[in-house]
Design a protein around this motif. Structure first.
Motif, mmCIF file in Angstrom:
data_model
loop_
_atom_site.group_PDB
_atom_site.id
_atom_site.type_symbol
_atom_site.label_atom_id
_atom_site.label_comp_id
_atom_site.label_asym_id
_atom_site.label_seq_id
_atom_site.Cartn_x
_atom_site.Cartn_y
_atom_site.Cartn_z
ATOM 1 N N ALA A 143 0.831 -1.207 0.000
ATOM 2 C CA ALA A 143 0.000 0.000 0.000
ATOM 3 C C ALA A 143 0.863 1.255 0.000
ATOM 4 N N LEU A 144 1.955 1.239 0.771
ATOM 5 C CA LEU A 144 2.858 2.390 0.788
ATOM 6 C C LEU A 144 3.630 2.510 -0.519
ATOM 7 N N ASP A 182 -7.949 8.990 -2.814
ATOM 8 C CA ASP A 182 -6.894 8.492 -3.702
ATOM 9 C C ASP A 182 -6.142 7.299 -3.122
ATOM 10 N N VAL A 183 -6.551 6.848 -1.949
ATOM 11 C CA VAL A 183 -5.874 5.702 -1.328
ATOM 12 C C VAL A 183 -6.283 4.428 -2.052
ATOM 13 N N TRP A 184 -5.285 3.619 -2.380
ATOM 14 C CA TRP A 184 -5.517 2.338 -3.050
ATOM 15 C C TRP A 184 -6.422 1.460 -2.191
ATOM 16 N N GLY A 185 -7.551 1.018 -2.762
ATOM 17 C CA GLY A 185 -8.444 0.125 -2.029
ATOM 18 C C GLY A 185 -9.602 0.808 -1.340
ATOM 19 N N HIS A 200 -9.838 13.076 6.021
ATOM 20 C CA HIS A 200 -9.645 13.618 4.680
ATOM 21 C C HIS A 200 -8.341 13.177 4.020
ATOM 22 N N ASN A 201 -7.440 12.571 4.777
ATOM 23 C CA ASN A 201 -6.206 12.082 4.152
ATOM 24 C C ASN A 201 -5.837 10.713 4.717
ATOM 25 N N ALA A 202 -4.843 10.097 4.090
ATOM 26 C CA ALA A 202 -4.465 8.730 4.451
ATOM 27 C C ALA A 202 -3.928 8.642 5.879
#
Length: 419
Positions: A143-144, A182-185, A200-202
């Motif tokens: 993921a990173l 925009d985070v994968w998954g 709002h963010n990862a």
């Protein structure tokens, strides 16, 4: 450490490899039957061409801005993808081909190697060997690595298309930069739910409790959270076999007749069966769907799908055509203008692990027949041997008015050099 390698604007880049005059010019690639935009060069994105833009609505925009438009050339794109993945395999024996333009590589025992230098070597080798530009992101988890790749691509001039997340400071900074959508998954529904609680963010997502994430996003979301925290939970897939296989098409013109739909769907089912046999799999269920043209508001709309279980695991074209015909008989509604249809085979299992049944078994003659048909089509040309359900006397093909040559897979369409 993991690396995520992504081919930049892959379809557009493939077109540019054999036509350098397209470099630095806006390029778009259209979907089946030249329906909508599925790939854009950076120049086309800068002109405001959105992904999924219907080609007929943007025709004047394409002309006005001198945008180069191409039909999907999957023979070319597939071959170029194989070339890229073959070159990447030289850097690590552990490779997962994630999609036609993406792959994960695993780097173990590389503690004393400079990963940034390895990434630069990748971009150089793939660029020289194929002409395809790539971006490379390194990180302790998959993921990173996706996040690192996004940074490498977004800030290509500064990073030289390579970025490494190898410290806690870099990890936190990257996650605070990445928007939750925009985070994968994380899909639209989860993103909406998270924003509703001010995530709002990862990075904010990783601060949620495990209990909340598991309750609202299941164990899959929990694994993603841990991966973003730098705790490896997602490893490379052990097999490259697909978990489902689909053959779907938008028709060049709308279809109303049952017999025409039956012919198309039979061909799609046979295509799925061929792909199953190629990857040595059986299916245990099949989905068939029909859709009208949603852009024709003046016509009645219809969209429905049906899933049928097979009596036994099978990859026989004959079995799948029978099931497809059964599904079509249930789904078909007279008076509608159908624009798209498809067949999807699901619940795939390896042929070596077939679950036997006491009362129903696959006809052993099917296996012999399918083997002969596949061999003939491989030897003398694809689709030379057909089934009667495909209506041998009738030929139809996708609308591909702006198809480029199959430079790398057809000897009659290789590039010509004037010297």
């Amino acid at each position: 450490m993991f690396a995520l390698v992504d081919c930049n604007n892959f379809y557009a880049s493939c077109e540019r490899v054999f036509n350098p005059a397209l470099n630095n010019k806006p390029v778009v690639v259209l979907s089946n039957n030249d329906g909508c935009v599925i790939a854009r060069s950076n120049e086309a994105k800068a002109l405001g061409i959105p992904m999924g833009a219907p080609a007929f609505e943007y025709k004047n925009t394409f002309i006005k801005n001198n945008i180069h438009v191409f039909s999907s050339n999957y023979a070319l794109y597939g071959d170029m993808s194989n070339r890229v993945m073959t070159l990447l395999a030289d850097f690590s024996p552990e490779v997962e081909v994630y999609s036609i333009d993406e792959s994960f590589l695993k780097f173990e025992n590389f503690k004393y190697h400079n990963l940034n230098d390895i990434g630069l070597q990748m971009t150089k080798k793939v660029g020289k060997g194929t002409g395809i530009p790539i971006s490379v992101g390194f990180a302790p988890t998959k993921a990173l690595a996706k996040v690192a790749n996004r940074i490498a691509k977004k800030y290509a001039q500064k990073t030289n298309s390579v970025y490494v997340i190898d410290t806690e400071e870099k990890r936190i900074k990257a996650l605070k930069w990445l928007a939750i959508e925009d985070v994968w998954g994380i899909g639209r529904k989860h993103a909406k739910r998270l924003k509703a609680i001010n995530i709002h963010n990862a990075y904010q997502f990783t601060q949620l409790s495990d209990q909340w994430v598991r309750k609202h996003m299941s164990v899959v979301g929990l694994r993603l959270k841990h991966d973003l925290q730098g705790i490896p939970t997602l490893d490379l897939e052990a097999t490259s076999s697909k978990k489902m296989i689909a053959t779907t098409r938008s028709f060049q013109s709308m279809i109303t007749e049952y017999k025409d739909l039956k012919e198309r769907l039979a061909t799609y089912a046979i295509s799925c069966a061929e792909k199953l046999r190629k990857q040595e799999s059986h299916c245990n269920a099949i989905m068939v769907f029909l859709h009208t043209n949603r852009f024709r508001k003046d016509l009645p709309q219809f969209g429905k799908r049906l899933v049928l279980k097979t009596q036994y695991p099978t990859n026989s074209s004959i079995d799948l055509v029978k099931l497809t015909n059964k599904a079509l008989h249930i789904l078909y509604k007279k008076g509608y203008h159908f624009k798209k249809a498809g067949v999807i085979v699901m619940d795939l299992t390896p042929v070596q692990q077939k679950q036997l049944s006491m009362f129903t078994q696959e006809n052993p003659k099917h296996l012999e027949l399918m083997t002969i048909v596949d061999k003939l089509n491989t030897t003398i040309g694809n689709n030379k041997v057909k089934f009667a359900s495909q209506s041998l006397g009738r030929q139809w093909k996708m609308k591909q008015e702006q198809l480029s040559p199959r430079y790398s897979t057809n000897i009659n369409e290789v590039i010509t050099i004037k010297a």
